[in-house]
Design a protein around this motif. Structure first.
Motif, mmCIF file in Angstrom:
data_model
loop_
_atom_site.group_PDB
_atom_site.id
_atom_site.type_symbol
_atom_site.label_atom_id
_atom_site.label_comp_id
_atom_site.label_asym_id
_atom_site.label_seq_id
_atom_site.Cartn_x
_atom_site.Cartn_y
_atom_site.Cartn_z
ATOM 1 N N LYS A 9 0.824 -1.204 0.000
ATOM 2 C CA LYS A 9 0.000 0.000 0.000
ATOM 3 C C LYS A 9 0.863 1.261 0.000
ATOM 4 O O LYS A 9 0.583 2.227 -0.719
ATOM 5 C CB LYS A 9 -0.926 0.005 1.210
ATOM 6 C CG LYS A 9 -2.058 -1.010 1.147
ATOM 7 C CD LYS A 9 -2.963 -0.884 2.360
ATOM 8 C CE LYS A 9 -4.131 -1.859 2.281
ATOM 9 N NZ LYS A 9 -5.023 -1.746 3.465
ATOM 10 N N ILE A 10 1.929 1.251 0.798
ATOM 11 C CA ILE A 10 2.826 2.412 0.853
ATOM 12 C C ILE A 10 3.484 2.660 -0.508
ATOM 13 O O ILE A 10 3.543 3.792 -1.004
ATOM 14 C CB ILE A 10 3.894 2.216 1.947
ATOM 15 C CG1 ILE A 10 3.229 2.220 3.333
ATOM 16 C CG2 ILE A 10 4.953 3.309 1.868
ATOM 17 C CD1 ILE A 10 4.170 1.844 4.449
ATOM 18 N N ILE A 15 3.828 5.723 -5.627
ATOM 19 C CA ILE A 15 3.731 5.769 -7.096
ATOM 20 C C ILE A 15 2.653 6.761 -7.517
ATOM 21 O O ILE A 15 2.854 7.580 -8.425
ATOM 22 C CB ILE A 15 3.437 4.364 -7.655
ATOM 23 C CG1 ILE A 15 4.651 3.452 -7.428
ATOM 24 C CG2 ILE A 15 3.109 4.434 -9.143
ATOM 25 C CD1 ILE A 15 4.397 2.010 -7.779
ATOM 26 N N TYR A 16 1.479 6.695 -6.848
ATOM 27 C CA TYR A 16 0.404 7.634 -7.146
ATOM 28 C C TYR A 16 0.857 9.075 -6.916
ATOM 29 O O TYR A 16 0.489 9.992 -7.670
ATOM 30 C CB TYR A 16 -0.812 7.340 -6.270
ATOM 31 C CG TYR A 16 -1.602 6.126 -6.686
ATOM 32 C CD1 TYR A 16 -1.536 5.635 -7.987
ATOM 33 C CD2 TYR A 16 -2.443 5.468 -5.787
ATOM 34 C CE1 TYR A 16 -2.253 4.522 -8.375
ATOM 35 C CE2 TYR A 16 -3.176 4.350 -6.161
ATOM 36 C CZ TYR A 16 -3.076 3.886 -7.461
ATOM 37 O OH TYR A 16 -3.790 2.786 -7.844
ATOM 38 N N VAL A 23 1.302 14.746 -13.521
ATOM 39 C CA VAL A 23 0.035 15.246 -14.069
ATOM 40 C C VAL A 23 -0.156 16.720 -13.737
ATOM 41 O O VAL A 23 -0.586 17.513 -14.589
ATOM 42 C CB VAL A 23 -1.141 14.405 -13.524
ATOM 43 C CG1 VAL A 23 -2.473 15.031 -13.937
ATOM 44 C CG2 VAL A 23 -1.056 12.975 -14.023
ATOM 45 N N LEU A 24 0.174 17.113 -12.506
ATOM 46 C CA LEU A 24 0.028 18.519 -12.111
ATOM 47 C C LEU A 24 0.940 19.423 -12.930
ATOM 48 O O LEU A 24 0.540 20.533 -13.330
ATOM 49 C CB LEU A 24 0.327 18.673 -10.620
ATOM 50 C CG LEU A 24 -0.747 18.169 -9.652
ATOM 51 C CD1 LEU A 24 -0.265 18.280 -8.210
ATOM 52 C CD2 LEU A 24 -2.043 18.946 -9.839
#
Length: 296
Positions: A9-10, A15-16, A23-24
């Motif tokens: 999960k970490i 990665i996200y 993307v920003l």
């Protein structure tokens, strides 16, 4: 101690996080260009001739020159890239010749565009006597375009399952007929996608064209279809200023009073065309893939 599930999960959230940063950055750049330039885009701006000394000019000639250069570059580079990709994907063996060819492609893809422009200037403009012209720019852009186009086509051909080649050979077809009649049609969506994506890249090129296609040209007569006339829009020996070069010229010369507006609107137009190229490549590739493979 963090268990394997929590570590997963970490890692996923990290990665996200980095994807979000990319993307920003993209949204920030595109948003700034479009918000600044779109309000100044109009039919008058797209259909009128640029003025070097007074406000209110458009980018009609620059837009046409960019598209014309793009078409000529594709006509020159596609057969060469297609032949090289077929050789690398279907015929090349793992030897020093293949290694040399792949190394050459990698070196070409890493060359700065300004170096390609200076090479084109010395060879085509000066040595061959083409002068600052559309053909000089198209050939220079061919060197710039070949590596990425060859790689894209090679990957598209390699993506075809080996079973399709074996089926053609089992029917008694020669190796070349199998490639021509089975492999290439199946790889057509990927080939077109690679062609359109490379077109979007060269459409915004400026550095190589400053030294080859030139920065300004004579008045273009769009009713003159004689390609050998100096004023014809089809003449490949005339100088041609593209959209990207126009942005550079307007900002460096600072002659016209509305330079900031012209450069902002031209930048927005350039970004929109590149976005259309990329979205069009994805749509066309998916549509052809579904048509040729009967996939839903």
């Amino acid at each position: 101690m963090v268990n394997a599930k929590n570590r997963d999960k970490i890692a996923t959230w990290i990665i996200y996080f980095f994807v979000g940063i990319v993307v920003l950055i993209l949204v920030g750049i595109l948003g700034n260009i479009l918000i600044t330039g779109l309000p100044h885009l109009s039919w008058h701006f797209l259909s009128s001739e640029a003025s070097s000394y007074q406000a209110g000019g458009g980018v009609r000639d620059q837009l046409f020159n960019s598209l014309y250069l793009l078409v000529l570059t594709a006509i020159i580079s596609l057969p060469i890239a297609l032949g090289a990709a077929i050789y690398l994907a279907e015929y090349a063996k793992d030897n020093w010749i293949t290694g040399l060819l792949r190394t050459t492609i990698e070196i070409l893809s890493s060359l700065p565009s300004i170096v390609v422009g200076l090479f084109g200037y010395l060879l085509f403009v000066v040595q061959f006597g083409f002068g600052f012209s559309i053909i000089s720019g198209a050939v220079a852009l061919t060197f710039f375009n070949l590596p990425i186009l060859t790689s894209n086509i090679e990957q598209a051909i390699k993506g075809i399952p080996q079973a399709q080649r074996e089926a053609g050979l089992a029917l008694g077809l020669s190796n070349w007929k199998t490639i021509r009649g089975i492999v290439l049609p199946a790889a057509l969506p990927g080939i077109l996608t690679g062609l359109i994506l490379s077109a979007g890249r060269i459409f915004g090129e400026a550095a190589a064209l400053i030294y080859t296609a030139g920065q300004s040209g004579s008045t273009i007569d769009y009713s003159n279809w004689n390609p050998f006339s100096s004023t014809s829009f089809l003449n490949v020996m005339r100088p041609a200023e593209t959209l990207a070069v126009h942005i550079w010229k307007v900002n460096t010369e600072g002659i016209i009073s509305d330079a900031a507006i012209v450069s902002a609107a031209t930048s927005a137009l350039l970004v929109l065309v590149v976005i259309i190229f990329n979205l069009g490549a994805r749509y066309l590739g998916n549509k052809l893939y579904r048509k040729l493979t009967a996939a839903k």
